[in-house]
Design an enzyme around this catalytic site. Structure first.
Site, mmCIF file in Angstrom:
data_model
loop_
_atom_site.group_PDB
_atom_site.id
_atom_site.type_symbol
_atom_site.label_atom_id
_atom_site.label_comp_id
_atom_site.label_asym_id
_atom_site.label_seq_id
_atom_site.Cartn_x
_atom_site.Cartn_y
_atom_site.Cartn_z
ATOM 1 N N LYS A 259 0.744 -1.180 -0.041
ATOM 2 C CA LYS A 259 0.188 -0.016 -0.003
ATOM 3 C C LYS A 259 1.033 1.128 -0.014
ATOM 4 O O LYS A 259 1.762 1.412 1.003
ATOM 5 C CB LYS A 259 -1.009 0.034 1.256
ATOM 6 C CG LYS A 259 -1.502 1.532 1.412
ATOM 7 C CD LYS A 259 -2.475 1.286 2.882
ATOM 8 C CE LYS A 259 -2.822 2.732 3.204
ATOM 9 N NZ LYS A 259 -3.547 2.710 4.296
ATOM 10 N N ASP A 264 -2.460 10.310 3.363
ATOM 11 C CA ASP A 264 -3.867 10.108 3.753
ATOM 12 C C ASP A 264 -4.756 11.168 4.503
ATOM 13 O O ASP A 264 -4.315 11.088 5.777
ATOM 14 C CB ASP A 264 -3.925 8.725 4.428
ATOM 15 C CG ASP A 264 -5.144 8.100 4.661
ATOM 16 O OD1 ASP A 264 -6.250 8.829 4.096
ATOM 17 O OD2 ASP A 264 -5.262 7.201 5.416
ATOM 18 N N LYS A 271 -9.733 13.229 8.244
ATOM 19 C CA LYS A 271 -9.230 13.056 9.303
ATOM 20 C C LYS A 271 -9.118 14.211 10.284
ATOM 21 O O LYS A 271 -9.133 15.283 9.887
ATOM 22 C CB LYS A 271 -8.026 12.432 9.282
ATOM 23 C CG LYS A 271 -7.729 11.004 8.719
ATOM 24 C CD LYS A 271 -6.185 10.432 8.694
ATOM 25 C CE LYS A 271 -6.222 9.088 8.051
ATOM 26 N NZ LYS A 271 -6.676 7.941 8.857
ATOM 27 N N ASP A 341 -11.709 7.250 4.061
ATOM 28 C CA ASP A 341 -10.567 7.044 4.715
ATOM 29 C C ASP A 341 -10.224 5.519 4.977
ATOM 30 O O ASP A 341 -9.202 5.413 5.340
ATOM 31 C CB ASP A 341 -10.944 7.554 6.277
ATOM 32 C CG ASP A 341 -9.394 7.891 6.903
ATOM 33 O OD1 ASP A 341 -8.633 7.680 6.100
ATOM 34 O OD2 ASP A 341 -9.452 8.058 7.975
ATOM 35 N N ARG A 345 -7.311 -0.219 1.380
ATOM 36 C CA ARG A 345 -7.966 -1.804 0.949
ATOM 37 C C ARG A 345 -8.272 -1.440 -0.424
ATOM 38 O O ARG A 345 -8.361 -2.582 -1.173
ATOM 39 C CB ARG A 345 -9.050 -2.186 1.959
ATOM 40 C CG ARG A 345 -10.230 -1.223 2.211
ATOM 41 C CD ARG A 345 -11.073 -1.457 3.308
ATOM 42 N NE ARG A 345 -10.481 -0.922 4.531
ATOM 43 C CZ ARG A 345 -10.809 -1.198 5.612
ATOM 44 N NH1 ARG A 345 -12.300 -1.777 5.851
ATOM 45 N NH2 ARG A 345 -10.327 -0.546 6.760
HETATM 46 N N1 BES Z 1 -3.747 5.009 6.926
HETATM 47 C C1 BES Z 1 -5.010 4.630 7.842
HETATM 48 C C2 BES Z 1 -4.668 3.528 9.053
HETATM 49 C C3 BES Z 1 -3.687 4.201 10.068
HETATM 50 C C4 BES Z 1 -4.175 4.857 11.143
HETATM 51 C C5 BES Z 1 -2.430 4.226 10.048
HETATM 52 C C6 BES Z 1 -3.151 5.476 12.099
HETATM 53 C C7 BES Z 1 -1.356 4.524 10.902
HETATM 54 C C8 BES Z 1 -1.920 5.217 11.927
HETATM 55 C C9 BES Z 1 -6.149 4.050 7.142
HETATM 56 O O1 BES Z 1 -6.057 4.317 5.747
HETATM 57 C C10 BES Z 1 -7.295 4.515 7.791
HETATM 58 O O2 BES Z 1 -7.578 5.484 7.736
HETATM 59 N N2 BES Z 1 -8.094 3.510 8.423
HETATM 60 C C11 BES Z 1 -9.264 3.783 9.056
HETATM 61 C C12 BES Z 1 -10.336 2.890 8.716
HETATM 62 C C13 BES Z 1 -11.913 3.171 9.086
HETATM 63 C C14 BES Z 1 -12.265 4.473 8.394
HETATM 64 C C15 BES Z 1 -12.682 1.929 8.830
HETATM 65 C C16 BES Z 1 -8.962 3.779 10.506
HETATM 66 O O3 BES Z 1 -8.058 3.111 11.008
HETATM 67 O O4 BES Z 1 -9.610 4.837 11.434
HETATM 68 ZN ZN ZN Z 2 -4.382 4.898 4.768
HETATM 69 MN MN MN Z 3 -7.167 6.276 5.552
#
Ligand code: BES
Ligand code: ZN
Ligand code: MN
Length: 493
Positions: A259, A264, A271, A341, A345
């Site tokens: 990935k 992001d 966020k 967010d 995936r």
């Molecule tokens: N890149 C983030 C995951 C992440 C969070 C990596 C903190 C490192 C530190 C990912 O793209 C994300 O935002 N995931 C969300 C998923 C949710 C929206 C279902 C998350 O983990 O909050």
């Molecule tokens: Zn991410």
């Molecule tokens: Mn994300």
């Protein structure tokens, strides 16, 4: 990178010396010589510091005499319990405690060639710095350490043992550099250009842009990218360590997928501001695959390996993907995007499907900073491992133990898969809060077509806010050594 040399044991005439000492060991060799040359200063210092060679303990002696500036003793623990990890950590202690020295010699009564190389690896890995953007560092704050000479009677063999470890360290450094770069510099096109440079190591590098991916039908990856002015890329790196030049391999290639979200923001499901800067390292999965491919090529690994990375930026804009959008992935399966967010995936979905269609892999391992939930579950000690294959899981877990890049297996189950059913499309991209890392893995698994596959959620491991034994704080490159080891121990002919 630190300069590494190997030489036969002799007391240095100046500079610093590190002694690696076992618990209960009696002075002999260089240690005994040094103690005599300093009129017993070493023994007295050990006494005062109660240093007895226990694992993880060290004792620094300033200006001990014999024209040396510093002597550092590092405990290795009991001889019967010595591991590669302990030797690397001892090397790390040398680099961190003697950073004010220019030249350091490292001695131990009985280092084999391989062990000497492992000590060197620890020192090199711990000595990593990313200071490309510092213009005003005071000389006294800079590390002076330039050269580490490991003393061993097997010094010629040690040099040969160091070569593959040197290549692995260079791969780790490449990953750390990529992950450390700020997101204005390292956007998807720039990251792809850095991959292209790897052709110098003998890798074949292919780069696909938005047009090519559009033609293929990468609706999931392109949906994430559409809010950004930065063009997406997919990079395919081939290392033909067995086939090529007319030779053919009987074995299928091993495939790694990363990935690579260069930043992001969350997109329209944006966020919060606090800590958002961390999302520059949301490309760590891709960065790890790139460093791994560099390591495999650098040490001329006898394997056919393919690394694929999906590179996008996730931004909110007038053209960004909306919650509620339905996209059609390269596999043909449709996805309702509930939360923009949950973009990683979506990127993996198309790249994994492509990898499988195109290359008929022996197995696929994907790496991704996929979920915050994995940090809640496993903290910063283990990466999350999800897999449809017990044998592959065992090999990964074992490689994690020897390299110290540890993995903990998490469940996959039809029961969790239900959470990502959609009312309008084949699936939705989020499954709610319960088991957030698992439902993310279930989503990814829907793009695996029966091949042996493992998914590593490295969100808790890619970046560290504290110095560790062989990893200074910042980008860790977690996964490079793990997967390099997986290949070395199981898949080289
Ligand atoms: N890149 C983030 C995951 C992440 C969070 C990596 C903190 C490192 C530190 C990912 O793209 C994300 O935002 N995931 C969300 C998923 C949710 C929206 C279902 C998350 O983990 O909050
Ligand atoms: Zn991410
Ligand atoms: Mn994300």
């Amino acid at each position: 990178m630190l300069d590494i040399a190997f030489a036969k044991p002799a007391l240095p005439k100046s500079g610093a010396l590190a002694l690696l000492i076992h618990e209960g060991e009696k002075p002999s060799g260089l240690w005994a010589q040094l103690d005599e040359a300093t009129g017993g200063a070493i023994a007295r210092a050990f006494d005062v510091a109660e240093f007895k060679g226990a694992k993880g303990k060290s004792c620094l002696i300033l200006a001990p005499g014999a024209n040396l500036t510093r002597v550092l003793a590092v405990g290795l623990g009991k001889p019967a319990e010595l591991t590669q990890k302990i030797l690397e950590e001892a090397g790390g202690a040398v680099a961190s405690n003697l950073s004010k020295e220019t030249n350091v010699a490292v001695a131990n009564s009985a280092l084999t060639a391989q062990q000497a190389a492992e000590v060197a690896l620890g020192a090199v890995l711990r000595g990593y710095r990313f200071d490309r953007y510092r213009t005003k560092e005071k000389p006294e704050d800079k590390s002076k350490l330039a050269k580490v000479t490991v003393l061993t009677s097997e010094h010629t063999k040690a040099k040969a043992a160091w070569e593959p470890l040197d290549a692995t360290a260079k791969g780790v450094f490449l990953t750390r550099d990529l992950v450390s770069e700020p997101p204005n510099v390292l956007d998807p096109p720039e990251m792809a250009e850095r991959c292209r440079k790897l052709s110098e190591l003998g890798l074949k590098v292919e780069i696909l842009g938005p047009k090519e991916m559009g033609k293929l039908g990468f609706g999931a990856l392109l949906g994430v990218s559409q809010g950004s002015v930065k063009e997406p890329r997919m990079v395919i790196m081939h290392w033909n360590g067995v086939s090529g030049n007319g030779r053919k391999s009987k074995e299928k290639p091993v495939v790694f997928v990363g990935k690579g979200v260069t930043f992001d923001t969350g997109g329209i499901s944006i966020k919060p501001a606090g800590g958002m800067e961390d999302m520059k390292w949301d490309m760590a999965g891709a960065g790890t695959v790139i460093g791994l491919m560099a390591a495999l090529a650098g040490r001329k690994a006898k394997v056919d390996a393919i690394g694929l990375v999906g590179l996008v930026e996730n931004m909110p804009s007038g053209n960004a993907q909306r919650p509620g959008d339905v996209v059609t992935s390269y596999s043909g399966q449709t996805i309702e995007v509930i939360n923009t967010d949950a973009e990683g995936r979506l990127v993996l979905a198309d790249v994994l499907w492509y990898a499988q269609q195109k290359f008929d892999p022996k197995f696929m391992v994907d790496l991704a900073t996929l979920t915050g939930a994995i940090i809640i579950g496993l903290g910063h000690e283990y990466g999350g491992l999800f897999s449809n294959d017990d044998a592959l899981s065992q090999k990964l877990t074992a490689a994690g133990q020897v390299t110290g890049e540890r993995l903990w297996r998490m469940p996959l189950d039809e029961a969790y898969d239900k959470q990502i059913r959609s009312d309008i499309a084949d699936m939705k991209n989020v499954g709610g809060r319960p088991g957030g890392s698992i439902t993310a893995a279930q989503f990814v698994q829907r793009f695996v077509n029966g091949k042996p596959w493992a998914h590593l959620d490295i969100a808790g491991m890619a970046w560290s806010t504290k110095d560790a034994a062989v990893t200074p704080k910042g980008a860790t490159a977690f996964g490079v050594r793990l997967l390099d080891r997986l290949v070395a121990d199981n898949y080289e002919s």
